[in-house]
Write a protein that holds these residues in place. Structure first.
Motif, PDB file in Angstrom:
ATOM      1  N   HIS A   1       0.816  -1.207   0.000  1.00  0.00           N
ATOM      2  CA  HIS A   1       0.000   0.000   0.000  1.00  0.00           C
ATOM      3  C   HIS A   1       0.855   1.265   0.000  1.00  0.00           C
ATOM      4  O   HIS A   1       0.447   2.295   0.527  1.00  0.00           O
ATOM      5  CB  HIS A   1      -0.944   0.006   1.202  1.00  0.00           C
ATOM      6  N   GLY A   2       2.054   1.158  -0.565  1.00  0.00           N
ATOM      7  CA  GLY A   2       2.901   2.335  -0.734  1.00  0.00           C
ATOM      8  C   GLY A   2       3.255   3.018   0.567  1.00  0.00           C
ATOM      9  O   GLY A   2       3.760   2.389   1.496  1.00  0.00           O
ATOM     10  N   VAL A   3       2.956   4.338   0.632  1.00  0.00           N
ATOM     11  CA  VAL A   3       3.340   5.152   1.774  1.00  0.00           C
ATOM     12  C   VAL A   3       2.744   4.612   3.083  1.00  0.00           C
ATOM     13  O   VAL A   3       3.406   4.592   4.119  1.00  0.00           O
ATOM     14  CB  VAL A   3       2.903   6.619   1.559  1.00  0.00           C
ATOM     15  N   VAL A   4       1.482   4.145   3.008  1.00  0.00           N
ATOM     16  CA  VAL A   4       0.840   3.605   4.211  1.00  0.00           C
ATOM     17  C   VAL A   4       1.653   2.425   4.753  1.00  0.00           C
ATOM     18  O   VAL A   4       1.865   2.298   5.964  1.00  0.00           O
ATOM     19  CB  VAL A   4      -0.606   3.154   3.897  1.00  0.00           C
ATOM     20  N   THR A   5       2.117   1.577   3.839  1.00  0.00           N
ATOM     21  CA  THR A   5       2.934   0.441   4.253  1.00  0.00           C
ATOM     22  C   THR A   5       4.233   0.911   4.913  1.00  0.00           C
ATOM     23  O   THR A   5       4.653   0.379   5.938  1.00  0.00           O
ATOM     24  CB  THR A   5       3.249  -0.451   3.037  1.00  0.00           C
ATOM     25  N   VAL A   6       4.850   1.939   4.316  1.00  0.00           N
ATOM     26  CA  VAL A   6       6.090   2.475   4.901  1.00  0.00           C
ATOM     27  C   VAL A   6       5.823   2.975   6.315  1.00  0.00           C
ATOM     28  O   VAL A   6       6.584   2.679   7.247  1.00  0.00           O
ATOM     29  CB  VAL A   6       6.664   3.616   4.025  1.00  0.00           C
ATOM     30  N   ILE A   7       4.722   3.713   6.475  1.00  0.00           N
ATOM     31  CA  ILE A   7       4.396   4.247   7.798  1.00  0.00           C
ATOM     32  C   ILE A   7       4.177   3.112   8.796  1.00  0.00           C
ATOM     33  O   ILE A   7       4.698   3.145   9.924  1.00  0.00           O
ATOM     34  CB  ILE A   7       3.156   5.171   7.730  1.00  0.00           C
ATOM     35  N   ASN A   8       3.431   2.076   8.352  1.00  0.00           N
ATOM     36  CA  ASN A   8       3.218   0.931   9.234  1.00  0.00           C
ATOM     37  C   ASN A   8       4.531   0.255   9.608  1.00  0.00           C
ATOM     38  O   ASN A   8       4.732  -0.160  10.752  1.00  0.00           O
ATOM     39  CB  ASN A   8       2.290  -0.094   8.567  1.00  0.00           C
ATOM     40  N   MET A   9       5.431   0.137   8.639  1.00  0.00           N
ATOM     41  CA  MET A   9       6.731  -0.473   8.927  1.00  0.00           C
ATOM     42  C   MET A   9       7.524   0.365   9.927  1.00  0.00           C
ATOM     43  O   MET A   9       8.188  -0.164  10.802  1.00  0.00           O
ATOM     44  CB  MET A   9       7.541  -0.647   7.638  1.00  0.00           C
ATOM     45  N   LEU A  10       7.424   1.702   9.771  1.00  0.00           N
ATOM     46  CA  LEU A  10       8.146   2.570  10.701  1.00  0.00           C
ATOM     47  C   LEU A  10       7.550   2.480  12.104  1.00  0.00           C
ATOM     48  O   LEU A  10       8.275   2.508  13.097  1.00  0.00           O
ATOM     49  CB  LEU A  10       8.147   4.017  10.203  1.00  0.00           C
ATOM     50  N   LEU A  11       6.210   2.352  12.178  1.00  0.00           N
ATOM     51  CA  LEU A  11       5.575   2.199  13.492  1.00  0.00           C
ATOM     52  C   LEU A  11       6.050   0.912  14.164  1.00  0.00           C
ATOM     53  O   LEU A  11       6.375   0.897  15.360  1.00  0.00           O
ATOM     54  CB  LEU A  11       4.050   2.195  13.355  1.00  0.00           C
ATOM     55  N   LEU A  12       6.110  -0.160  13.377  1.00  0.00           N
ATOM     56  CA  LEU A  12       6.628  -1.415  13.914  1.00  0.00           C
ATOM     57  C   LEU A  12       8.081  -1.243  14.351  1.00  0.00           C
ATOM     58  O   LEU A  12       8.506  -1.777  15.381  1.00  0.00           O
ATOM     59  CB  LEU A  12       6.545  -2.525  12.861  1.00  0.00           C
ATOM     60  N   SER A  13       8.846  -0.483  13.561  1.00  0.00           N
ATOM     61  CA  SER A  13      10.248  -0.235  13.905  1.00  0.00           C
ATOM     62  C   SER A  13      10.355   0.449  15.265  1.00  0.00           C
ATOM     63  O   SER A  13      11.230   0.120  16.067  1.00  0.00           O
ATOM     64  CB  SER A  13      10.920   0.648  12.851  1.00  0.00           C
ATOM     65  N   VAL A  14       9.479   1.431  15.508  1.00  0.00           N
ATOM     66  CA  VAL A  14       9.502   2.140  16.783  1.00  0.00           C
ATOM     67  C   VAL A  14       9.286   1.150  17.932  1.00  0.00           C
ATOM     68  O   VAL A  14      10.042   1.121  18.903  1.00  0.00           O
ATOM     69  CB  VAL A  14       8.417   3.245  16.834  1.00  0.00           C
ATOM     70  N   LEU A  15       8.268   0.296  17.776  1.00  0.00           N
ATOM     71  CA  LEU A  15       7.978  -0.683  18.824  1.00  0.00           C
ATOM     72  C   LEU A  15       9.175  -1.607  19.048  1.00  0.00           C
ATOM     73  O   LEU A  15       9.625  -1.816  20.181  1.00  0.00           O
ATOM     74  CB  LEU A  15       6.733  -1.500  18.439  1.00  0.00           C
TER      75      LEU A  15
ATOM     76  N   ARG B   1       7.083  -8.550   7.511  1.00  0.00           N
ATOM     77  CA  ARG B   1       6.849  -9.215   6.224  1.00  0.00           C
ATOM     78  C   ARG B   1       5.362  -9.201   5.875  1.00  0.00           C
ATOM     79  O   ARG B   1       4.991  -8.992   4.724  1.00  0.00           O
ATOM     80  CB  ARG B   1       7.376 -10.649   6.278  1.00  0.00           C
ATOM     81  N   GLN B   2       4.538  -9.421   6.877  1.00  0.00           N
ATOM     82  CA  GLN B   2       3.101  -9.423   6.607  1.00  0.00           C
ATOM     83  C   GLN B   2       2.617  -8.044   6.201  1.00  0.00           C
ATOM     84  O   GLN B   2       1.803  -7.898   5.301  1.00  0.00           O
ATOM     85  CB  GLN B   2       2.337  -9.918   7.828  1.00  0.00           C
ATOM     86  N   VAL B   3       3.154  -7.015   6.890  1.00  0.00           N
ATOM     87  CA  VAL B   3       2.752  -5.648   6.565  1.00  0.00           C
ATOM     88  C   VAL B   3       3.209  -5.282   5.157  1.00  0.00           C
ATOM     89  O   VAL B   3       2.438  -4.760   4.352  1.00  0.00           O
ATOM     90  CB  VAL B   3       3.347  -4.662   7.594  1.00  0.00           C
ATOM     91  N   ALA B   4       4.457  -5.599   4.840  1.00  0.00           N
ATOM     92  CA  ALA B   4       5.031  -5.137   3.578  1.00  0.00           C
ATOM     93  C   ALA B   4       4.462  -5.903   2.390  1.00  0.00           C
ATOM     94  O   ALA B   4       4.051  -5.310   1.398  1.00  0.00           O
ATOM     95  CB  ALA B   4       6.548  -5.278   3.614  1.00  0.00           C
ATOM     96  N   PHE B   5       4.429  -7.244   2.475  1.00  0.00           N
ATOM     97  CA  PHE B   5       4.057  -8.009   1.284  1.00  0.00           C
ATOM     98  C   PHE B   5       2.570  -8.296   1.195  1.00  0.00           C
ATOM     99  O   PHE B   5       1.989  -8.270   0.123  1.00  0.00           O
ATOM    100  CB  PHE B   5       4.839  -9.323   1.249  1.00  0.00           C
TER     101      PHE B   5
END
Lengths: 370, 255
Positions: free
Chosen positions: A252-266, A333-337
């Protein structure tokens, strides 16, 4: 003496620590190497050689005939794993996500001729072609090159009816990048925080800070904020390089990036907790690396950074499944792919949060200011 | 301030670590604007005393007031008004002096002229140098510089000249006198008696957690002589250090 009550702003003081610390991190070669260079090298290396996955997971439907040369030949091949059907929707879902390479349904028509209904997906384009050529090869060996069948007046060799499910291609970068991102967060969280706090304590910088009006928690927050900023920037760089140089899938493009960054924070918050713990336990600088390695190395090897956990022996898998990085990687992986939203990742996020609670409870116990 | 002119009032201060008594019931006052020296051998309790006054360490008993504030109750008020230079404190070594000053300006929530601050301690041309590239004397001067950012009423210096060469030491003495000249009270610990004699208006001598003498350096010397003490050898009008400085120059330099 100025007796005017000046309101002291803890946040302002905290931000000045964060800024100084970030400047300091950016000037330290080891931080940049561990956070960016190592993961990128791994991504490049694995991105180019690809995963040598000469292994096919072939699903077989319940109704599929098994007592025929095709099925038996497939089952006997070492590179093929036959996966029996449990649930039909789950089956095709697995196919779509690239967890299965093909679904097979062998039926006999009225004339007694075998029909092979093959469903493949372009999630793994490479394996799709391998499956087809393996099947053609079997037909060739058992029927066409067999003089007994050749002598018959009507053709008896089976027909393949292939259906291709449209899906995104699951490239090796889609597996490698989330793992490397997780590894980057782990090492910068644990090593970075452990060294910095031990150093600040030993060089009396912490004490010098205590002599200013800033409150202690804000010192920790300032340092943590710097580490977080740095690691998230690193994560973003890794994701963008993956996307534009290696075609990393961001559903989902940018949304996916944001979700990945949120996971990164956690993930980073949990890993920094390990760092605080190590800095509290370590007596001196030379005892940091062994302690930090105890935390990072098993996760580096066992958390599905390079290979899927399913490739490990059964007895090892419970250990893998207990580690926080395993769940960060899985969630990434689930978020990104697959484009799974964060609220659907209750298990992964829950386990990470649980680790966070345990680690910080210990870190608070062992943390030393002096 | 209580009618007197004291900026620090220490009364019957005790600090124990388990069975060990580091500070054993000391009392003294420091007047506004003076340079006060705390002397004594290692382990006498100087640094502990200083750190209690600086609100960095809890006391066991007794009372300590700084600028009229109680160290146990108003540590925040005290911290805003004092400058603390620690023995061998480091900073983020890879940051430049300007970047480090930015940090402390933020920590004290003040505005300050960085160039002027560096000029005051003779480090103008080192503004963009990393902290780790400084010499010992320059590091100490910078360390003192960070204590002056918020124009404190009192500055605490813990062994600021230990390990420095004679030139660097003289440079620091000039700096400390200049700080006093601006009206700031200075509390200093040192192992060098010539330093105490040159800088301090009053000194307290500590031994085993107690203050065994307190007066101006000249008065302490006179008292000793009055008691019938004769030095082991006559001191000449100049010292070997004077010879050294005369030969190698005394100007500020990049040691």
């Amino acid at each position: 003496m100025s007796n005017a009550p000046v309101k002291y702003n803890q946040l302002k003081a905290m931000l000045s620590i964060a800024r100084a610390s970030l400047r300091s991190i950016l000037k330290s070669p080891s931080a940049v190497i561990f956070t960016l260079l190592f993961p990128l090298i791994f991504i490049v290396v694995f991105g180019f050689i690809g995963r040598s996955s000469m292994h096919l997971d072939i699903g077989v439907t319940k109704s599929s005939l098994q007592n025929n040369p095709i099925h038996q030949a497939l089952a006997s091949m070492s590179i093929v794993s036959i996966v029996p059907e449990t649930d039909s929707t789950e089956f095709y879902d697995a196919l779509r996500k690239g967890n299965l390479d093909a679904v097979l349904d062998i039926q006999k028509d009225a004339a007694g001729r075998l029909n092979i209904y093959l469903t493949t997906t372009d999630a793994k384009a490479q394996n799709k072609t391998i499956v087809t050529s393996v099947l053609n090869n079997i037909i060739l060996e058992t029927y066409k090159h067999n003089p007994a069948f050749n002598a018959m007046p009507i053709p008896v060799d089976p027909t393949i009816h292939e259906t291709v499910i449209r899906s995104r291609e699951y490239k090796s970068i889609d597996f490698i990048l989330p793992g490397q991102l997780g590894f980057s967060l782990l090492s910068t969280g644990v090593f970075g925080v452990a060294f910095v706090f031990l150093n600040l304590r030993q060089t009396m910088v912490l004490k010098r800070f205590f002599a200013t009006p800033i409150k202690r928690p804000f010192i920790v927050l300032g340092e943590a904020l710097a580490r977080l900023t740095f690691a998230l920037t690193g994560a973003l760089v890794i994701i963008l390089i993956g996307k534009f140089l290696f075609g990393f899938t961001l559903v989902h493009g940018v949304v996916t990036v944001i979700n990945m960054l949120l996971l990164s924070v956690l993930g980073l918050i949990v890993f920094m907790g390990f760092g605080f713990l190590v800095s509290g336990i370590a007596k001196n600088e030379s005892s940091v690396p062994p302690l930090a390695n105890i935390v990072t190395l098993p996760q580096f090897l066992l958390s599905g950074t390079f290979f899927p956990i399913s490739a490990f022996p059964k007895w090892l898998q419970p250990i893998s499944n207990a580690l926080p990085l395993t769940h960060l990687n899985a969630a990434m992986r689930q978020v990104a792919f697959e484009g799974v939203p964060l609220y659907m990742l209750g298990k992964e996020i829950g386990i990470l949060v649980l680790w966070g609670i345990v680690v910080y409870a210990l870190a608070v116990r062992f943390f030393r200011w002096e | 301030m209580n009618g007197n002119n004291y900026v620090i009032e220490v009364n019957d201060l005790v600090k124990r670590y388990g069975d060990f008594t580091a500070v054993n019931g000391i009392s003294f006052n420091v007047s506004c604007g003076e340079i006060f020296g705390l002397l004594g051998p290692n382990g006498a309790g100087k640094t502990t005393t200083l750190e209690i006054i600086e609100t960095l360490r809890d006391k066991t008993s007794g009372s300590v007031k700084v600028l009229g504030y109680d160290v146990s109750k108003d540590a925040d008020q005290i911290k805003k008004r004092i400058g603390v230079q620690l023995q061998a404190a480091g900073y983020y070594p890879a940051l430049t002096l300007i970047e480090l000053l930015d940090l402390f300006i933020g920590l004290y929530n003040v505005r300050a002229d960085k160039k002027q601050l560096l000029e005051r301690v003779g480090l103008t041309d080192k503004a963009k140098a990393k902290y780790k590239t400084l010499s010992g004397g320059q590091k100490q001067r910078f360390s003192i510089c960070t204590t002056l950012i918020h124009q404190p009423d009192i500055v605490f210096l813990d062994e600021p000249t230990t390990g420095l060469d004679p030139q660097a030491r003289r440079n620091l003495w000039d700096l400390i006198r200049e700080i006093k000249a601006q009206g700031t009270t200075v509390v200093i610990t040192t192992h060098y008696m010539d330093e105490a004699e040159y800088l301090c208006e009053r000194v307290g001598i500590m031994e085993k957690g107690q203050i065994v003498a307190m007066n101006s350096p000249a008065q302490l010397i006179d008292n000793l002589l009055d008691s019938g003490f004769t030095p082991q050898r006559r001191v000449k009008e100049a010292t070997l250090e004077d010879v050294f400085l005369n030969l190698t120059g005394q100007e500020w330099r990049d040691e």
